[in-house]
Design a protein around this motif. Structure first.
Motif, PDB file in Angstrom:
ATOM      1  N   ASP A  41       5.145  31.894  55.219  1.00  0.00           N
ATOM      2  CA  ASP A  41       5.044  31.643  56.666  1.00  0.00           C
ATOM      3  C   ASP A  41       5.946  30.484  57.088  1.00  0.00           C
ATOM      4  O   ASP A  41       6.536  30.498  58.169  1.00  0.00           O
ATOM      5  CB  ASP A  41       3.599  31.333  57.057  1.00  0.00           C
ATOM      6  N   LYS A  42       6.043  29.489  56.227  1.00  0.00           N
ATOM      7  CA  LYS A  42       6.904  28.342  56.525  1.00  0.00           C
ATOM      8  C   LYS A  42       8.367  28.778  56.580  1.00  0.00           C
ATOM      9  O   LYS A  42       9.157  28.268  57.368  1.00  0.00           O
ATOM     10  CB  LYS A  42       6.710  27.268  55.446  1.00  0.00           C
ATOM     11  N   LYS A  43       8.731  29.748  55.762  1.00  0.00           N
ATOM     12  CA  LYS A  43      10.113  30.211  55.686  1.00  0.00           C
ATOM     13  C   LYS A  43      10.462  31.172  56.827  1.00  0.00           C
ATOM     14  O   LYS A  43      11.550  31.087  57.412  1.00  0.00           O
ATOM     15  CB  LYS A  43      10.344  30.908  54.334  1.00  0.00           C
ATOM     16  N   TYR A  44       9.529  32.093  57.140  1.00  0.00           N
ATOM     17  CA  TYR A  44       9.861  33.153  58.099  1.00  0.00           C
ATOM     18  C   TYR A  44       9.069  33.119  59.412  1.00  0.00           C
ATOM     19  O   TYR A  44       9.387  33.870  60.335  1.00  0.00           O
ATOM     20  CB  TYR A  44       9.628  34.522  57.444  1.00  0.00           C
ATOM     21  N   GLY A  45       8.052  32.268  59.490  1.00  0.00           N
ATOM     22  CA  GLY A  45       7.262  32.202  60.712  1.00  0.00           C
ATOM     23  C   GLY A  45       5.798  32.512  60.471  1.00  0.00           C
ATOM     24  O   GLY A  45       5.444  33.206  59.508  1.00  0.00           O
ATOM     25  N   ASN A  46       4.941  32.022  61.348  1.00  0.00           N
ATOM     26  CA  ASN A  46       3.507  32.205  61.207  1.00  0.00           C
ATOM     27  C   ASN A  46       3.122  33.690  61.189  1.00  0.00           C
ATOM     28  O   ASN A  46       3.501  34.444  62.081  1.00  0.00           O
ATOM     29  CB  ASN A  46       2.793  31.497  62.373  1.00  0.00           C
ATOM     30  N   GLY A  47       2.398  34.079  60.157  1.00  0.00           N
ATOM     31  CA  GLY A  47       1.966  35.472  60.025  1.00  0.00           C
ATOM     32  C   GLY A  47       2.939  36.345  59.249  1.00  0.00           C
ATOM     33  O   GLY A  47       2.683  37.537  59.040  1.00  0.00           O
ATOM     34  N   ALA A  48       4.035  35.755  58.780  1.00  0.00           N
ATOM     35  CA  ALA A  48       5.073  36.534  58.086  1.00  0.00           C
ATOM     36  C   ALA A  48       4.577  37.122  56.772  1.00  0.00           C
ATOM     37  O   ALA A  48       4.901  38.259  56.428  1.00  0.00           O
ATOM     38  CB  ALA A  48       6.300  35.656  57.833  1.00  0.00           C
ATOM     39  N   SER A  49       3.788  36.351  56.023  1.00  0.00           N
ATOM     40  CA  SER A  49       3.317  36.833  54.720  1.00  0.00           C
ATOM     41  C   SER A  49       2.454  38.087  54.887  1.00  0.00           C
ATOM     42  O   SER A  49       2.629  39.069  54.155  1.00  0.00           O
ATOM     43  CB  SER A  49       2.516  35.735  54.008  1.00  0.00           C
ATOM     44  N   LYS A  50       1.547  38.051  55.849  1.00  0.00           N
ATOM     45  CA  LYS A  50       0.692  39.215  56.102  1.00  0.00           C
ATOM     46  C   LYS A  50       1.528  40.409  56.564  1.00  0.00           C
ATOM     47  O   LYS A  50       1.312  41.553  56.148  1.00  0.00           O
ATOM     48  CB  LYS A  50      -0.350  38.873  57.166  1.00  0.00           C
TER      49      LYS A  50
ATOM     50  N   SER B  18       6.413  41.022  65.661  1.00  0.00           N
ATOM     51  CA  SER B  18       5.536  41.769  66.573  1.00  0.00           C
ATOM     52  C   SER B  18       5.678  43.283  66.380  1.00  0.00           C
ATOM     53  O   SER B  18       4.940  44.067  66.966  1.00  0.00           O
ATOM     54  CB  SER B  18       5.856  41.407  68.033  1.00  0.00           C
ATOM     55  N   LYS B  19       6.624  43.700  65.568  1.00  0.00           N
ATOM     56  CA  LYS B  19       6.864  45.133  65.367  1.00  0.00           C
ATOM     57  C   LYS B  19       5.743  45.784  64.559  1.00  0.00           C
ATOM     58  O   LYS B  19       5.009  45.109  63.839  1.00  0.00           O
ATOM     59  CB  LYS B  19       8.206  45.341  64.652  1.00  0.00           C
ATOM     60  N   ASP B  20       5.645  47.092  64.654  1.00  0.00           N
ATOM     61  CA  ASP B  20       4.648  47.884  63.935  1.00  0.00           C
ATOM     62  C   ASP B  20       5.114  48.055  62.491  1.00  0.00           C
ATOM     63  O   ASP B  20       6.198  48.607  62.250  1.00  0.00           O
ATOM     64  CB  ASP B  20       4.472  49.240  64.606  1.00  0.00           C
ATOM     65  N   THR B  21       4.306  47.599  61.532  1.00  0.00           N
ATOM     66  CA  THR B  21       4.708  47.680  60.116  1.00  0.00           C
ATOM     67  C   THR B  21       4.796  49.126  59.622  1.00  0.00           C
ATOM     68  O   THR B  21       5.378  49.382  58.565  1.00  0.00           O
ATOM     69  CB  THR B  21       3.721  46.906  59.216  1.00  0.00           C
ATOM     70  N   SER B  22       4.226  50.054  60.389  1.00  0.00           N
ATOM     71  CA  SER B  22       4.281  51.474  60.003  1.00  0.00           C
ATOM     72  C   SER B  22       5.501  52.188  60.574  1.00  0.00           C
ATOM     73  O   SER B  22       5.775  53.337  60.207  1.00  0.00           O
ATOM     74  CB  SER B  22       3.022  52.210  60.498  1.00  0.00           C
TER      75      SER B  22
ATOM     76  N   VAL C 187      -3.268  38.103  50.103  1.00  0.00           N
ATOM     77  CA  VAL C 187      -4.518  37.396  49.767  1.00  0.00           C
ATOM     78  C   VAL C 187      -4.363  35.988  49.199  1.00  0.00           C
ATOM     79  O   VAL C 187      -5.356  35.250  49.141  1.00  0.00           O
ATOM     80  CB  VAL C 187      -5.353  38.231  48.765  1.00  0.00           C
ATOM     81  N   LEU C 188      -3.165  35.597  48.782  1.00  0.00           N
ATOM     82  CA  LEU C 188      -3.016  34.281  48.151  1.00  0.00           C
ATOM     83  C   LEU C 188      -2.584  33.231  49.180  1.00  0.00           C
ATOM     84  O   LEU C 188      -1.439  33.241  49.638  1.00  0.00           O
ATOM     85  CB  LEU C 188      -1.993  34.342  47.012  1.00  0.00           C
ATOM     86  N   PRO C 189      -3.481  32.311  49.568  1.00  0.00           N
ATOM     87  CA  PRO C 189      -3.177  31.321  50.611  1.00  0.00           C
ATOM     88  C   PRO C 189      -1.944  30.461  50.324  1.00  0.00           C
ATOM     89  O   PRO C 189      -1.144  30.197  51.227  1.00  0.00           O
ATOM     90  CB  PRO C 189      -4.449  30.461  50.659  1.00  0.00           C
ATOM     91  N   GLU C 190      -1.802  30.023  49.054  1.00  0.00           N
ATOM     92  CA  GLU C 190      -0.679  29.150  48.710  1.00  0.00           C
ATOM     93  C   GLU C 190       0.663  29.860  48.923  1.00  0.00           C
ATOM     94  O   GLU C 190       1.624  29.269  49.422  1.00  0.00           O
ATOM     95  CB  GLU C 190      -0.781  28.689  47.244  1.00  0.00           C
ATOM     96  N   TRP C 191       0.714  31.142  48.535  1.00  0.00           N
ATOM     97  CA  TRP C 191       1.947  31.907  48.695  1.00  0.00           C
ATOM     98  C   TRP C 191       2.197  32.197  50.174  1.00  0.00           C
ATOM     99  O   TRP C 191       3.321  32.092  50.659  1.00  0.00           O
ATOM    100  CB  TRP C 191       1.871  33.194  47.883  1.00  0.00           C
ATOM    101  N   ALA C 192       1.140  32.555  50.891  1.00  0.00           N
ATOM    102  CA  ALA C 192       1.261  32.845  52.327  1.00  0.00           C
ATOM    103  C   ALA C 192       1.800  31.636  53.084  1.00  0.00           C
ATOM    104  O   ALA C 192       2.638  31.775  54.003  1.00  0.00           O
ATOM    105  CB  ALA C 192      -0.088  33.259  52.902  1.00  0.00           C
ATOM    106  N   GLU C 193       1.368  30.464  52.678  1.00  0.00           N
ATOM    107  CA  GLU C 193       1.822  29.232  53.338  1.00  0.00           C
ATOM    108  C   GLU C 193       3.330  29.047  53.165  1.00  0.00           C
ATOM    109  O   GLU C 193       4.041  28.695  54.118  1.00  0.00           O
ATOM    110  CB  GLU C 193       1.067  28.035  52.754  1.00  0.00           C
TER     111      GLU C 193
END
Length: 388
Positions: free
Chosen positions: A273-282, A220-224, A264-270
């Protein structure tokens, strides 16, 4: 056992050609008599038959020899593949005859369906035969690679149209595909990317393991924020230090595109996200993209400059100078990675920007509405008026 003359009479292959096949090691006689006569048994004739099948598919003798001498060569499977390709070739020849007849009657239209794609499929099949390990590594299994080939056949009208547009002919396209499949530079790059990604998922790099865990502790933190950016800086620095792909001649560009993979790569994001939590890749992608260590590649800077003012005329001298720089940068990248993209690559890319819905949506979303059309018009005008 048959003499070379008898084999020649039976098959229609000249005695001279059979002697040559012997000389190059393609087809050795089963036995040579004391007086020097070549003799061929039934097994040799079966081998000759397969050679003739390959020749009918326009495969050079040297390549036929390489295919048939490979430890992975399966005669029955080869016959199945040859059967499919010969049926396909037969259909296409009949189609070409029909197309010529229509053209002679004034009914001809621009139809790409009847162009012979067998040479392209030969390249794909040959790659599978000679590089089974690479096929399995890239596609997961031989079956999945075969599925890929079947999907290509379902879309071959589109592939043929693209090949002729980009390369000028199916033959040149097939040659380029073969070159690119066997390209050690791109294979090495892909393997280095895979090494980094595997290490990240499997926590093989201890330093990166700690940093990514720390970075994603609160999504939830600000990436900036300074806190997140300090961690991101360390990740960028560690990746560039520990992985050759990110510190070579094109290292900065490779790192930028690795960051894009998170976004942008769905397979990598999946996986992430599985490792660190939903939305982690973004979250990771945005944090790393904002890091001062992630540099915008020259090509990206040029495209950004090109679409900075969409009110300009895409044919104007100002815009065409930027387009010229884009063309040169694309050429440098392809030369660096030894990729054959064809003589009319810019024209092909221009058409994507102008008519491909997925491309248009992505580019307009990245910049602003109308950007894809503007880039397409600029590239199309440049490709039509300059030799690339």
């Amino acid at each position: 056992m048959r003499t070379v003359k008898q084999v020649s009479d039976l098959t229609g292959i000249s005695v001279r050609a059979l002697h040559y096949y012997d000389e190059i090691g393609l087809l050795k006689p089963s036995e040579i008599t004391e007086t020097g006569y070549r003799l061929y048994n039934d097994e040799a004739l079966k081998t000759l038959q397969q050679i003739l099948f390959f020749k009918e598919l326009d495969i050079p003798l040297k390549e036929i020899k390489d295919i048939m001498s490979s430890p992975y060569f399966d005669k029955m499977q080869a016959l199945e593949n040859q059967k499919k390709l010969l049926i396909l070739k037969s259909k296409r020849l009949n189609g070409l005859i029909d197309l010529i007849n229509k053209t002679l009657k004034g009914e001809g239209t621009m139809d790409f369906r009847e162009f012979d794609m067998s040479e392209y499929y030969n390249v794909l099949e040959e790659f599978k035969t000679q590089h089974e390990d690479k096929v399995i590594k890239t596609y997961g299994s031989i079956d999945k690679y075969n599925e890929f080939i079947e999907k290509c056949k379902l879309k071959e009208d589109e592939i043929a149209k693209t090949a002729i547009k980009q390369y000028g002919s199916i033959k040149r396209y097939a040659k380029a595909v073969k070159n690119n499949l066997n390209n050690s530079a791109t294979s090495s790059l892909a393997e280095q990317y895979d090494e980094f990604k595997k290490d990240c998922i499997e926590d093989k790099n201890t330093k990166l393991k700690e940093l990514f865990k720390k970075l994603t502790s609160d999504l939830s933190k600000d990436t900036s924020s300074m806190e997140i950016q300090e961690i991101a800086e360390e990740i960028v620095s560690t990746a560039k230090k520990d992985y050759e792909v990110f510190n070579g001649e094109r290292g900065e560009d490779c790192w930028f595109y690795m960051v894009q993979i998170y976004l942008v790569l769905p397979e990598w994001a999946e996986l992430v996200d599985k490792k660190y939590g939903n939305g982690a890749s973004k979250f990771i992608g945005e944090a790393l993209k904002k890091s001062s260590g992630t540099k915008l590649p020259k090509l990206e800077e040029l495209y950004k400059k090109l679409v900075s003012d969409l009110s300009r005329d895409p044919h104007s001298k100002e815009v065409q100078e930027i387009t010229h720089d884009i063309a040169n940068e694309i050429k440098k990248q392809n030369e660096a990675f030894k990729v054959d993209v064809g003589e009319n690559y810019l024209g092909y890319v221009a058409d994507l920007y102008l008519s491909n819905d997925t491309c248009i949506k992505g580019v307009d979303g990245k910049y602003e509405k109308g950007a894809s059309e503007f880039i397409g018009k600029a590239l199309k005008f440049y490709s039509e008026n300059n030799k690339w």
